[in-house]
Design a protein around this motif. Structure first.
Motif, PDB file in Angstrom:
ATOM      1  N   PHE A  61      -9.000   0.586   2.114  1.00  0.00           N
ATOM      2  CA  PHE A  61      -8.052   1.551   2.455  1.00  0.00           C
ATOM      3  C   PHE A  61      -6.541   1.600   1.524  1.00  0.00           C
ATOM      4  O   PHE A  61      -5.777   2.045   1.845  1.00  0.00           O
ATOM      5  CB  PHE A  61      -7.417   1.077   3.579  1.00  0.00           C
ATOM      6  N   ASN A 110       0.815  -1.188  -0.052  1.00  0.00           N
ATOM      7  CA  ASN A 110      -0.140   0.009  -0.068  1.00  0.00           C
ATOM      8  C   ASN A 110       0.958   1.168   0.155  1.00  0.00           C
ATOM      9  O   ASN A 110       2.065   1.128   0.305  1.00  0.00           O
ATOM     10  CB  ASN A 110      -0.860  -0.162   1.274  1.00  0.00           C
ATOM     11  N   TYR A 115      -3.367   3.145   6.580  1.00  0.00           N
ATOM     12  CA  TYR A 115      -3.953   1.901   6.997  1.00  0.00           C
ATOM     13  C   TYR A 115      -2.874   1.322   8.161  1.00  0.00           C
ATOM     14  O   TYR A 115      -2.238   1.748   8.661  1.00  0.00           O
ATOM     15  CB  TYR A 115      -4.165   0.894   5.945  1.00  0.00           C
ATOM     16  N   GLU A 173     -11.311  -1.408  10.443  1.00  0.00           N
ATOM     17  CA  GLU A 173     -10.341  -1.596   9.206  1.00  0.00           C
ATOM     18  C   GLU A 173     -10.361  -3.269   9.174  1.00  0.00           C
ATOM     19  O   GLU A 173     -10.294  -3.984   8.247  1.00  0.00           O
ATOM     20  CB  GLU A 173      -9.110  -1.162   9.420  1.00  0.00           C
TER      21      GLU A 173
END
Length: 500
Positions: A372, A296, A377, A430
């Motif tokens: 996310f 990410n 995140y 999350e």
């Protein structure tokens, strides 16, 4: 369990003791539809509504040369969840190469470990001479599944619910798309890159939520490179030029594709504005490495933060106890390459790079809650590999805020697939959901699907569901929520109607 078998495909594959044609990598030639799946343990959750897709390298014909697992034909395995009921199906991806070899009744192309003269027909990919098997990754974009190939392919489209083949994605450019295009669920856009052996050596593109190519620009490199993955933040797409690529003299003089680590060359990362131009690209240097997969990226003040798996030893020596397969086995072994969870921070204000190791475990093939993607995140779900093998023996959940890591190990002889995150219906946290994975049980000669509650990760599977046959191991998987799928299809229809 009720199972419908489809007509068989043609196969010429002979019995073999090749480590990636036997055991958990034994190819499967059967295509089925299955309902009323048997639950081995636990209860199928009623609070998820979506589809798990998993791509598999599945060799069909006797190889013309030396076999590499990435040469296998693509097969998508799918399990669908709705209202506490699960169904299963699997299909070969009907690529041009697959169809041609079905007609010929034999292999027509060599593989990654073969020279240029092995193939009987011209091939595809950055390597050249290869069969585009679409067997590496699978993502869902604009309501359709797209299966991709290791060294840039055409991008094959399937219906994610029926797995019906729909041919090549119409927006794919001449040089194809890399193995890992990325989808931003927040905007519906797909970002991709490709690479080749001709200048400018790399391109970057964006496809909108309706499936229209809206941006395609050159990303000039010093020469042919071997990037595998990319990542994105809200405003930037992050590409790479890493110092592990073909030996330039061997490639130029003998057309030999020999991968080398160029130790005197730094890693370089290209930060491309999502809808930007070539002249807008920002380049950053970092420690030499190779990165097979990123996790990410997000923006924090002046910095773009990127997480992925740093290879300390990207070109390992052959495994001594693997005989003639020593080189192959080492280059598929995360323990040989020493893959570690890693973070890069690229400062847009002063152009500097900071790096840090996030964990010393050997981990790779990580997944996150896709909602996310491109944003800050907290949780990562990585695989734990069997030493010496491209096989997954378990999972680890990392909490990036606290540094806590929780492992779940499978019993000996059981091997997992990449495990995407399936959010619970109505989730607000999350990690409120499950990770989903297919398991190959070599002890029993069976396969199953497992779900692990991410909030009770250490407890292991909360549900085990029998599959109708033993599947072959593979690479990547994807989860799509059914509401996301429905919304993408509706948006695409609306865009087409508006254009008309």
């Amino acid at each position: 369990m009720q199972v419908e078998k489809l007509p068989p495909i043609k196969s010429t594959l002979q019995p073999s003791n090749h480590p990636y044609l036997t055991g958990a990598w034994t190819p499967l030639f059967e295509e089925v539809n299955a309902v009323d799946l048997d639950v081995i343990e636990g209860t199928i959750p009623t609070d998820i509504d979506g589809i798990y897709l998993r791509n598999t390298e599945n060799q069909v014909h006797q190889p013309l040369g030396r076999h590499h697992p990435f040469d296998g034909d693509g097969m998508i395995h799918q399990i669908s969840f709705k209202d506490g009921v699960a169904t299963y199906r699997n299909r070969f991806i009907r690529t041009r190469g697959f169809e041609a070899e079905q007609i010929a009744g034999a292999a027509l192309w060599g593989g990654l470990m073969d020279g240029p003269n092995v193939s009987k027909r011209p091939g595809f990919g950055a390597h050249g001479g290869l069969k585009d098997t679409a067997s590496t990754d699978v993502v869902v974009h604009a309501g359709k599944a797209i299966a991709t190939f290791y060294q840039c392919g055409e991008g094959y489209v399937l219906d994610p619910e029926t797995l019906e083949s729909e041919g090549v994605a119409p927006w794919v450019p001449l040089d194809g798309i890399s193995a890992h295009p990325k989808v931003d669920e927040a905007t519906g856009e797909l970002m991709f890159f490709n690479y080749s052996k001709h200048a400018p050596y790399m391109h970057y593109g964006v496809v909108d939520a309706a499936g229209k190519l809206t941006n395609y620009i050159p990303v000039p490199l010093p020469g042919p490179r071997l990037p595998h993955d990319m990542i994105f933040s809200q405003n930037w797409s992050i590409l790479n030029d890493l110092p592990v690529f073909w030996d330039q003299e061997l490639l130029k003089n003998r057309n030999v594709h020999a991968v080398r680590l160029h130790e005197d060359v730094p890693a370089r990362f290209a930060l491309v504005p999502r809808h930007g131009r070539t002249e807008d690209i920002r380049w950053f240097e970092a420690a030499p490495t190779y990165v097979l997969h990123f996790l990410n990226a997000y923006e924090e003040g002046d910095e773009v933060v990127v997480d992925g798996y740093f290879q300390t030893n990207p070109t390992p020596k052959p495994l001594a106890d693997a005989g003639a397969h020593g080189h192959l086995m080492a280059y598929l072994d995360q323990h040989s390459m020493e893959t570690r969870l890693h973070r890069w921070r690229f400062n847009l204000a002063d152009g500097t790079t900071k790096e840090e190791r996030l964990d010393d475990r050997t981990v790779e093939f990580g997944m996150i809650n896709q909602k996310f993607s491109g944003r800050k995140y907290r949780y990562v779900y990585s695989t734990l590999a069997k030493p010496g093998w491209f096989l997954f023996e378990g999972f680890v959940k990392h909490d990036l805020d606290t540094g806590e890591a929780i492992e779940v190990r499978l019993n000996q002889g059981r091997y997992a697939s990449e495990a995407p995150f399936a959010p619970r219906i109505g989730a607000t946290d999350e990690d409120d959901g499950y990770i989903v994975s297919f398991i190959i049980d070599e002890n029993r000669g069976t396969s199953e699907c497992i779900l692990i509650d991410a909030k009770r990760f250490a407890d292991g599977p909360v549900c085990r569901i029998a599959l109708p046959h033993k599947i072959s191991s593979g690479t990547h998987a994807h989860w799509v929520d059914r509401p996301v799928l429905a919304a993408a299809r509706a948006a695409k229809i609306a865009a087409l109607q508006a254009a008309a």
